[in-house]
Design a protein around this motif. Structure first.
Motif, short mmCIF file in Angstrom:
data_model
loop_
_atom_site.label_atom_id
_atom_site.label_comp_id
_atom_site.label_asym_id
_atom_site.label_seq_id
_atom_site.Cartn_x
_atom_site.Cartn_y
_atom_site.Cartn_z
N PRO A 148 0.80 -1.24 0.00
CA PRO A 148 0.00 0.00 0.00
C PRO A 148 0.83 1.28 0.00
O PRO A 148 0.42 2.29 -0.57
CB PRO A 148 -0.82 -0.11 1.28
CG PRO A 148 -0.86 -1.56 1.60
CD PRO A 148 0.43 -2.14 1.08
N GLU A 149 2.01 1.25 0.60
CA GLU A 149 2.82 2.47 0.67
C GLU A 149 3.65 2.71 -0.60
O GLU A 149 4.28 3.75 -0.74
CB GLU A 149 3.75 2.43 1.90
CG GLU A 149 4.79 1.33 1.87
CD GLU A 149 4.34 -0.01 2.44
OE1 GLU A 149 5.22 -0.85 2.66
OE2 GLU A 149 3.13 -0.23 2.67
N ILE A 150 3.61 1.77 -1.54
CA ILE A 150 4.35 1.90 -2.80
C ILE A 150 3.44 2.53 -3.85
O ILE A 150 2.28 2.14 -4.01
CB ILE A 150 4.85 0.52 -3.29
CG1 ILE A 150 5.73 -0.15 -2.25
CG2 ILE A 150 5.57 0.64 -4.63
CD1 ILE A 150 7.05 0.52 -1.99
N VAL A 189 8.71 -4.86 -2.04
CA VAL A 189 7.74 -3.92 -2.60
C VAL A 189 6.38 -4.55 -2.89
O VAL A 189 5.43 -3.83 -3.18
CB VAL A 189 8.27 -3.26 -3.90
CG1 VAL A 189 9.51 -2.43 -3.62
CG2 VAL A 189 8.53 -4.28 -4.97
N SER A 190 6.29 -5.87 -2.80
CA SER A 190 5.04 -6.55 -3.16
C SER A 190 4.45 -7.29 -1.98
O SER A 190 5.16 -7.74 -1.09
CB SER A 190 5.29 -7.57 -4.27
OG SER A 190 5.83 -6.95 -5.40
#
Length: 86
Positions: free
Chosen positions: A14-16, A76-77
């Protein structure tokens, strides 16, 4: 041994930033000013068909393959799975 269909869903944490989701939202969805859609996030889905004793072992085996072959970047995932009888 029963067969299972395991769907692996890979999406950005969510933060990416998700430029693909933002493009869909801005260029396609928001052109219709009356839409109730507020956010779009993109994801990739891989579908595996696997023979296993049960649903839990099918999920474990597929997640082990994904981790072993680095199918996604855990930094990142985020990954979720859904399993159905094949």
């Amino acid at each position: 041994m029963p067969s299972f269909r395991v769907n692996v869903i890979i999406e950005n944490r969510p933060e990416i930033v998700d430029p693909e989701g933002d493009t869909v939202l801005n260029d396609l969805v928001l052109k219709d000013k009356k839409t109730p859609v507020k956010k779009v996030r993109s994801a990739k889905m891989l579908r595996f068909e696997i023979e296993a004793k049960n649903k839990e072992s099918a999920e474990k085996a597929v997640l082990a393959l994904c981790n072993e072959f680095r199918i996604y970047n855990p930094l990142v995932s985020k990954v979720s799975v859904e399993t159905l009888n094949a």
